[in-house]
Design an enzyme around this catalytic site. Structure first.
Site, short mmCIF file in Angstrom:
data_model
loop_
_atom_site.label_atom_id
_atom_site.label_comp_id
_atom_site.label_asym_id
_atom_site.label_seq_id
_atom_site.Cartn_x
_atom_site.Cartn_y
_atom_site.Cartn_z
CG ASP A 78 -6.42 -4.79 2.12
OD1 ASP A 78 -6.82 -4.95 3.59
OD2 ASP A 78 -6.37 -4.91 0.91
CG ASP A 138 -2.37 0.92 0.67
OD1 ASP A 138 -2.05 1.64 0.19
OD2 ASP A 138 -2.99 0.91 1.73
CG ASP A 194 -5.45 6.53 -2.70
OD1 ASP A 194 -4.59 6.22 -1.48
OD2 ASP A 194 -6.45 5.85 -2.96
N GLY A 236 0.35 4.30 1.10
CA GLY A 236 0.24 5.31 2.50
C GLY A 236 -0.52 6.21 2.59
N GLY A 237 -1.44 5.74 1.30
CA GLY A 237 -2.70 6.19 0.64
C GLY A 237 -4.04 6.98 2.24
CB CYS A 295 -5.30 -24.47 10.33
SG CYS A 295 -6.53 -24.04 12.48
CG HIS A 311 -8.91 -21.05 13.44
ND1 HIS A 311 -8.89 -22.54 12.65
CD2 HIS A 311 -9.94 -20.49 13.37
CE1 HIS A 311 -10.89 -22.10 12.74
NE2 HIS A 311 -11.35 -21.07 13.60
CB CYS A 342 -10.74 -25.79 11.27
SG CYS A 342 -8.62 -24.11 10.18
CB CYS A 382 -8.35 -27.35 13.83
SG CYS A 382 -9.02 -25.42 14.10
#
Length: 376
Positions: A270, A95, A149, A97-98, A310, A339, A308, A313
């Site tokens: 995101d 990103d 921006d 910094g906008g 992961c 998780h 799940c 889990c």
């Protein structure tokens, strides 16, 4: 190399046309739609690069503003760029910094040439211009870079929104010109602003698509508005963006937001919600949110979620995580983050499979809805 985006399948929905795609970058392929875990300083809080890879992340987000504050772009560049510095070998998006122009409005001064921030650490000034932001992101060596921006808050008078859009449009032009002067890998994304005024958003999208950006983002959402307003912006803006280039919805990331954005035709997302909620003990499951600090889990031998896969889990019980959180042991936050991040990435994996089959009417969208703040 630059970026290459291929559309593999399109599926009509009530909100538009959902897309299954493939984004090729200098550091690997990203299957879309995709979720980018937020690693502001080059790492997702609590997760190592290998742990993030094991969770299934193909791409991560970092933030130029925070990295420029410390350790500094010069330091990162001298150590081989952000990939070498962080140990993350897969694609990176940074990103510009906008967003900090919005979130740190009391510590910055904006003008047509750029923005001057006052460091949150020592008060020293830090100057960002469209050109310097492009240059610094290129020095970091990221795969996807964002233009500088202006992200205005809501509510805002239309006259102020017009002024912010004019500045953002000029910054986008300057950013594209700066990027064209550099022969580097990766691609630069333009950002559609315009607040929540339909005519301004349309104008912004149509003007921005005339510039040679590798992809386009929708910014200026999750800035104080009702969720319905943000989703309406997405629904109206997406059809105005070039179909052959990737589309990115910035910072709007409840599972309901993702569901709506995918249906409208967004490719990249995101949000900090999975990791932030994990650190506070809110664990996502398809049956609802587990508040792991609650006493009911003190003797619960079950995993966070039976369905799940992961590592948390697979190896740990709710009782153990409850104990860690109650004892304020940092490992609890780490395991919870593993998780929640996996839940989001698994959601995207199942969504891509559903799109390949030609329908989103599948269990891929069977996730609990959360409010914009991520609470159950």
């Amino acid at each position: 190399m630059g970026l290459s985006f291929e559309l593999l399948r399109e599926v009509s929905t009530e909100h538009g046309v959902a897309r299954r795609g493939r984004l090729e970058t200098p550091h690997g392929v990203v299957e879309t739609p995709a979720f980018l875990p937020v690693g502001t300083l080059g790492a997702v809080k609590g997760l190592s690069a290998p742990a993030l890879e094991e969770a299934g992340a193909e791409i991560m987000l970092a933030n130029l503003y925070h990295l420029a504050l410390r350790p500094g772009v010069d330091v990162i560049e001298s150590l081989g760029g952000l990939h070498a510095f962080s140990g993350w070998t897969r694609p990176l998006l940074s990103d510009s910094g906008g967003y900090q122009i919005f979130s740190l409005s009391e510590t910055r001064r904006i003008d047509d040439a750029g923005v001057t921030f006052r460091s949150v650490h020592d008060g020293s000034p830090m100057r960002f211009t469209p050109e310097s932001v492009v240059a610094d992101q290129r020095r970091l060596g990221v795969d996807l870079a964002m233009v500088l921006d202006e992200c205005p808050p809501w509510p805002i008078a239309k006259e102020q929104a017009i002024a912010a859009l004019r500045r953002t449009r000029e910054w986008a032009r300057r950013s594209a010109e700066e990027d064209a002067r550099r022969s580097v890998a990766g691609g630069l994304f333009g950002i559609v602003q315009g607040s929540f005024f339909e005519d301004l958003r349309e104008r912004a999208a149509l003007e921005l698509r005339e510039l040679p950006f590798a992809g386009f983002a929708i910014g200026g959402v999750s800035v104080g508005e009702a969720s319905s307003l943000g989703r309406e912006v997405v629904r109206r803006v997406v059809p105005l963006l070039p179909a052959e280039r990737p589309r990115y919805l910035m910072g709007l990331g409840t599972l309901e937001d993702l569901r709506h954005g995918i249906s409208a035709g967004v490719d990249l997302f995101d949000c900090v919600l999975p990791s932030r909620n994990a650190r506070h003990g809110f664990l996502f499951t398809r049956a609802g949110v587990v508040r792991i600090k609650n006493a009911r889990y003190q003797r619960d031998p079950a995993p966070i979620a039976d369905d799940c896969d992961c590592t948390t889990c697979r190896r740990h019980s709710r009782a153990f995580l409850h104990h860690l959180f109650r004892a304020r042991e940092i490992t609890g936050k780490v395991l919870a983050t593993v998780h929640n991040v996996r839940v989001y990435l698994d959601f995207m994996e199942r969504t891509r499979k559903a799109l390949e089959l030609g329908s989103l009417e599948s269990e891929a969208f069977g996730m609990p809805a959360l409010r914009r703040d991520g609470a159950p």
